[in-house]
Design an enzyme around this catalytic site. Sequence first.
Site, PDB file in Angstrom:
ATOM      1  N   SER A 161       9.146  47.133  57.391  1.00 16.77           N
ATOM      2  CA  SER A 161      10.019  45.637  57.126  1.00 16.77           C
ATOM      3  C   SER A 161      10.477  45.261  58.265  1.00 16.77           C
ATOM      4  O   SER A 161      11.062  46.381  58.714  1.00 16.77           O
ATOM      5  CB  SER A 161       9.945  45.382  55.844  1.00 16.77           C
ATOM      6  OG  SER A 161      10.949  44.357  55.782  1.00 16.77           O
ATOM      7  N   GLU A 201      13.045  44.205  57.959  1.00 20.47           N
ATOM      8  CA  GLU A 201      14.401  43.786  57.143  1.00 20.47           C
ATOM      9  C   GLU A 201      14.970  45.359  58.524  1.00 20.47           C
ATOM     10  O   GLU A 201      16.334  45.384  57.287  1.00 20.47           O
ATOM     11  CB  GLU A 201      14.835  44.026  55.813  1.00 20.47           C
ATOM     12  CG  GLU A 201      14.740  42.791  54.379  1.00 20.47           C
ATOM     13  CD  GLU A 201      15.783  41.993  54.757  1.00 20.47           C
ATOM     14  OE1 GLU A 201      16.733  42.811  54.691  1.00 20.47           O
ATOM     15  OE2 GLU A 201      15.892  41.031  55.302  1.00 20.47           O
ATOM     16  N   TYR A 239      17.828  47.859  50.794  1.00 20.35           N
ATOM     17  CA  TYR A 239      16.029  48.232  50.549  1.00 20.35           C
ATOM     18  C   TYR A 239      16.264  47.928  52.077  1.00 20.35           C
ATOM     19  O   TYR A 239      14.904  49.235  52.878  1.00 20.35           O
ATOM     20  CB  TYR A 239      15.884  46.561  50.345  1.00 20.35           C
ATOM     21  CG  TYR A 239      13.982  46.264  51.248  1.00 20.35           C
ATOM     22  CD1 TYR A 239      13.388  47.238  50.095  1.00 20.35           C
ATOM     23  CD2 TYR A 239      13.640  46.102  51.856  1.00 20.35           C
ATOM     24  CE1 TYR A 239      11.804  46.513  50.696  1.00 20.35           C
ATOM     25  CE2 TYR A 239      12.962  45.344  52.845  1.00 20.35           C
ATOM     26  CZ  TYR A 239      11.469  45.642  51.495  1.00 20.35           C
ATOM     27  OH  TYR A 239      10.001  45.597  52.081  1.00 20.35           O
TER      28      TYR A 239
HETATM   29  P1  NDP Z   1       4.986  42.580  45.839  1.00 24.17           P
HETATM   30  O1  NDP Z   1       6.862  43.124  45.381  1.00 24.17           O
HETATM   31  O2  NDP Z   1       4.196  41.531  45.524  1.00 24.17           O
HETATM   32  O3  NDP Z   1       4.261  44.159  45.554  1.00 24.17           O
HETATM   33  C1  NDP Z   1       5.421  45.609  45.153  1.00 24.17           C
HETATM   34  C2  NDP Z   1       4.291  46.207  44.777  1.00 24.17           C
HETATM   35  O4  NDP Z   1       4.551  48.047  44.381  1.00 24.17           O
HETATM   36  C3  NDP Z   1       4.138  45.948  43.185  1.00 24.17           C
HETATM   37  O5  NDP Z   1       2.845  46.545  43.406  1.00 24.17           O
HETATM   38  C4  NDP Z   1       4.527  46.879  41.990  1.00 24.17           C
HETATM   39  O6  NDP Z   1       4.074  47.547  40.783  1.00 24.17           O
HETATM   40  C5  NDP Z   1       4.852  48.231  42.581  1.00 24.17           C
HETATM   41  N1  NDP Z   1       5.389  49.226  43.127  1.00 24.17           N
HETATM   42  C6  NDP Z   1       6.973  49.166  42.615  1.00 24.17           C
HETATM   43  N2  NDP Z   1       7.519  50.453  42.295  1.00 24.17           N
HETATM   44  C7  NDP Z   1       6.615  51.536  42.284  1.00 24.17           C
HETATM   45  C8  NDP Z   1       6.651  52.985  41.950  1.00 24.17           C
HETATM   46  N3  NDP Z   1       7.681  53.185  40.997  1.00 24.17           N
HETATM   47  N4  NDP Z   1       4.921  53.254  42.251  1.00 24.17           N
HETATM   48  C9  NDP Z   1       3.808  52.925  42.228  1.00 24.17           C
HETATM   49  N5  NDP Z   1       4.341  51.363  42.944  1.00 24.17           N
HETATM   50  C10 NDP Z   1       5.170  50.267  42.851  1.00 24.17           C
HETATM   51  O7  NDP Z   1       5.504  43.428  47.573  1.00 24.17           O
HETATM   52  P2  NDP Z   1       4.920  42.891  48.529  1.00 24.17           P
HETATM   53  O8  NDP Z   1       3.317  42.597  47.701  1.00 24.17           O
HETATM   54  O9  NDP Z   1       5.382  41.726  49.018  1.00 24.17           O
HETATM   55  O10 NDP Z   1       4.956  43.878  50.068  1.00 24.17           O
HETATM   56  C11 NDP Z   1       3.643  44.875  49.898  1.00 24.17           C
HETATM   57  C12 NDP Z   1       4.707  45.907  50.725  1.00 24.17           C
HETATM   58  O11 NDP Z   1       5.429  45.460  51.789  1.00 24.17           O
HETATM   59  C13 NDP Z   1       5.521  46.073  49.541  1.00 24.17           C
HETATM   60  O12 NDP Z   1       6.011  47.778  50.338  1.00 24.17           O
HETATM   61  C14 NDP Z   1       6.970  45.450  51.138  1.00 24.17           C
HETATM   62  O13 NDP Z   1       8.403  46.266  50.883  1.00 24.17           O
HETATM   63  C15 NDP Z   1       6.716  45.533  51.834  1.00 24.17           C
HETATM   64  N6  NDP Z   1       6.988  44.321  52.650  1.00 24.17           N
HETATM   65  C16 NDP Z   1       6.714  43.126  52.279  1.00 24.17           C
HETATM   66  C17 NDP Z   1       7.010  41.314  53.632  1.00 24.17           C
HETATM   67  C18 NDP Z   1       6.688  40.618  52.818  1.00 24.17           C
HETATM   68  O14 NDP Z   1       7.169  39.505  53.035  1.00 24.17           O
HETATM   69  N7  NDP Z   1       5.886  39.774  51.840  1.00 24.17           N
HETATM   70  C19 NDP Z   1       7.361  42.419  54.727  1.00 24.17           C
HETATM   71  C20 NDP Z   1       7.663  43.279  55.383  1.00 24.17           C
HETATM   72  C21 NDP Z   1       7.693  44.315  54.151  1.00 24.17           C
HETATM   73  P3  NDP Z   1       4.873  47.252  39.463  1.00 24.17           P
HETATM   74  O15 NDP Z   1       3.785  45.268  39.586  1.00 24.17           O
HETATM   75  O16 NDP Z   1       4.233  47.818  38.660  1.00 24.17           O
HETATM   76  O17 NDP Z   1       6.100  46.504  39.423  1.00 24.17           O
HETATM   77  P1  GDR Z   2      13.873  38.383  51.915  1.00 27.76           P
HETATM   78  O1  GDR Z   2      13.044  37.155  51.305  1.00 27.76           O
HETATM   79  O2  GDR Z   2      14.990  39.122  52.123  1.00 27.76           O
HETATM   80  O3  GDR Z   2      13.979  38.071  53.575  1.00 27.76           O
HETATM   81  O4  GDR Z   2      13.047  40.019  51.423  1.00 27.76           O
HETATM   82  P2  GDR Z   2      13.881  36.249  50.042  1.00 27.76           P
HETATM   83  O5  GDR Z   2      12.640  35.354  50.018  1.00 27.76           O
HETATM   84  O6  GDR Z   2      14.305  36.761  49.314  1.00 27.76           O
HETATM   85  O7  GDR Z   2      15.100  35.852  51.006  1.00 27.76           O
HETATM   86  C1  GDR Z   2      14.574  35.248  52.642  1.00 27.76           C
HETATM   87  C2  GDR Z   2      16.318  34.514  52.601  1.00 27.76           C
HETATM   88  O8  GDR Z   2      16.763  33.444  51.707  1.00 27.76           O
HETATM   89  C3  GDR Z   2      17.964  33.160  52.001  1.00 27.76           C
HETATM   90  N1  GDR Z   2      18.363  32.391  50.154  1.00 27.76           N
HETATM   91  C4  GDR Z   2      17.917  33.223  49.028  1.00 27.76           C
HETATM   92  N2  GDR Z   2      16.745  34.102  48.767  1.00 27.76           N
HETATM   93  C5  GDR Z   2      16.156  34.330  47.654  1.00 27.76           C
HETATM   94  N3  GDR Z   2      15.767  35.032  47.055  1.00 27.76           N
HETATM   95  N4  GDR Z   2      17.012  34.068  46.827  1.00 27.76           N
HETATM   96  C6  GDR Z   2      17.691  32.227  46.550  1.00 27.76           C
HETATM   97  O9  GDR Z   2      17.909  31.390  45.821  1.00 27.76           O
HETATM   98  C7  GDR Z   2      18.397  32.399  48.818  1.00 27.76           C
HETATM   99  N5  GDR Z   2      19.048  31.188  48.867  1.00 27.76           N
HETATM  100  C8  GDR Z   2      19.099  31.669  50.783  1.00 27.76           C
HETATM  101  C9  GDR Z   2      18.580  34.772  51.598  1.00 27.76           C
HETATM  102  O10 GDR Z   2      20.060  35.101  51.588  1.00 27.76           O
HETATM  103  C10 GDR Z   2      17.288  36.025  53.069  1.00 27.76           C
HETATM  104  O11 GDR Z   2      18.228  35.704  53.544  1.00 27.76           O
HETATM  105  C11 GDR Z   2      11.768  39.515  52.585  1.00 27.76           C
HETATM  106  C12 GDR Z   2      10.907  40.633  51.219  1.00 27.76           C
HETATM  107  O12 GDR Z   2       9.540  40.479  50.715  1.00 27.76           O
HETATM  108  C13 GDR Z   2      11.021  41.869  51.762  1.00 27.76           C
HETATM  109  O13 GDR Z   2      10.092  43.155  50.970  1.00 27.76           O
HETATM  110  C14 GDR Z   2      10.741  42.421  52.627  1.00 27.76           C
HETATM  111  O14 GDR Z   2      10.710  42.999  53.723  1.00 27.76           O
HETATM  112  C15 GDR Z   2      11.263  40.893  54.233  1.00 27.76           C
HETATM  113  O15 GDR Z   2      10.509  39.766  53.446  1.00 27.76           O
HETATM  114  C16 GDR Z   2      10.321  41.401  55.431  1.00 27.76           C
END
Ligand code: NDP
Ligand code: GDR
Length: 328
Positions: free
Chosen positions: A127, A129, A151
């Site tokens: 990520s 992050e 995270y």
């Molecule tokens: P989500 O939060 O939508 O999905 C996370 C998944 O992980 C869910 O299916 C959840 O299952 C599963 N999970 C949680 N705990 C466990 C566990 N103990 N064992 C097995 N599975 C588990 O994430 P995204 O689809 O958005 O992201 C996918 C991946 O990419 C994640 O690793 C995230 O950190 C990473 N990522 C995401 C980004 C984004 O912008 N979306 C950017 C960069 C990285 P359950 O439904 O059971 O909780």
């Molecule tokens: P992020 O996503 O932390 O970048 O992680 P999120 O959408 O939670 O926050 C993005 C930015 O928005 C600001 N923010 C708020 N965020 C949330 N959730 N709720 C609020 O009310 C709010 N107001 C302002 C936050 O401070 C932040 O700066 C996502 C996840 O998918 C991670 O798993 C992944 O790795 C990174 O993107 C890349």
Amino acid sequence: MPSALITGITGQDGLYLAELLLAKGYDVYGLIRGQNNPKRALVEETVPGVKLLTGDLGDLSSLLRALEVAQPDEVYNLGAISFVAYSWENARVTSEVTGMGVLNILEAVRLYSHDDPAKVRFYQASSSEMFGKVQEVPQRESTLLWPRSPYGVAKVFGHYMTINYRESYGMHASSGILFNHESPRRGPEFVTRKISIAVARIALGLQDHVTLGNLDAKRDWGFAGDYVEAMWRMLQQPEADDYVVATGETHSIGELLDLAFQAVGIDDWSGHVQQNPAFMRPAEVDLLVGDPSKAQDVLGWTRQVDFPGLVKMMVENDLEEQRLLAGK
Ligand code: NDP
Ligand code: GDR
């Protein structure tokens, strides 16, 4: 027929990746946790071709069993506790799942492939992050990592462990350093979806305002459907490697609000947005913007959906969903 195992199948990316792989003719297995996972029905309805296997990233033996059944050519490790804000209050469990979980699945794949370390191609969901307190702008594969949340720290562990297994055991293990990617399937706790749902409800007269944290925060936001294509392309390369996947653009929460409210015909949103320190974070990341040149040059990857298109897609989806829920 190639076979793939996806962890995190119930998440946003799991569903898009499953659709992509099924369309390419893969036999797709998804790891699902818990004895009665509430999202099982969603997966069965959205991607009925996926075969679900019970398992948890915290349980090595469940991962080994899943590998034995799926006999995968490719493993995509998308499972994680992925909500950054939650990770400060739950640092230990985030470290265990998002960090140690990567070690568990790498070790399971290594044990399963003992006769040929490159038998299984492995993808790790790293990520942006990890860049946190950014050391250069834009961020690229070589940028020094400086995570700013539990995270982010857990993701750094998983990232380097993936590289370590590649270098130590000759595994075909790649890490995608993905910047934020969103969609109508995004969890409602993330800011884009929180806003698209709220804007739809405000337009329908179901609520009056949305309460947010830091409105000055900026992100490099893309469309999840485009990003899973990059994951697949990484595993088709002869050599495993690490790639930044991003749009190269950064936008503020304010710009996101402009576009979301414009999609429902509201030009001045000031009366509909409130701020509450409860949504602020103990530490923010700096100017996150990725340089996707390597993914473009080596993988031939380009994004298809731009930022205005993404926001419009999400708001239109939520208008439809909220209208149905409200019986309007
Ligand atoms: P989500 O939060 O939508 O999905 C996370 C998944 O992980 C869910 O299916 C959840 O299952 C599963 N999970 C949680 N705990 C466990 C566990 N103990 N064992 C097995 N599975 C588990 O994430 P995204 O689809 O958005 O992201 C996918 C991946 O990419 C994640 O690793 C995230 O950190 C990473 N990522 C995401 C980004 C984004 O912008 N979306 C950017 C960069 C990285 P359950 O439904 O059971 O909780
Ligand atoms: P992020 O996503 O932390 O970048 O992680 P999120 O959408 O939670 O926050 C993005 C930015 O928005 C600001 N923010 C708020 N965020 C949330 N959730 N709720 C609020 O009310 C709010 N107001 C302002 C936050 O401070 C932040 O700066 C996502 C996840 O998918 C991670 O798993 C992944 O790795 C990174 O993107 C890349």
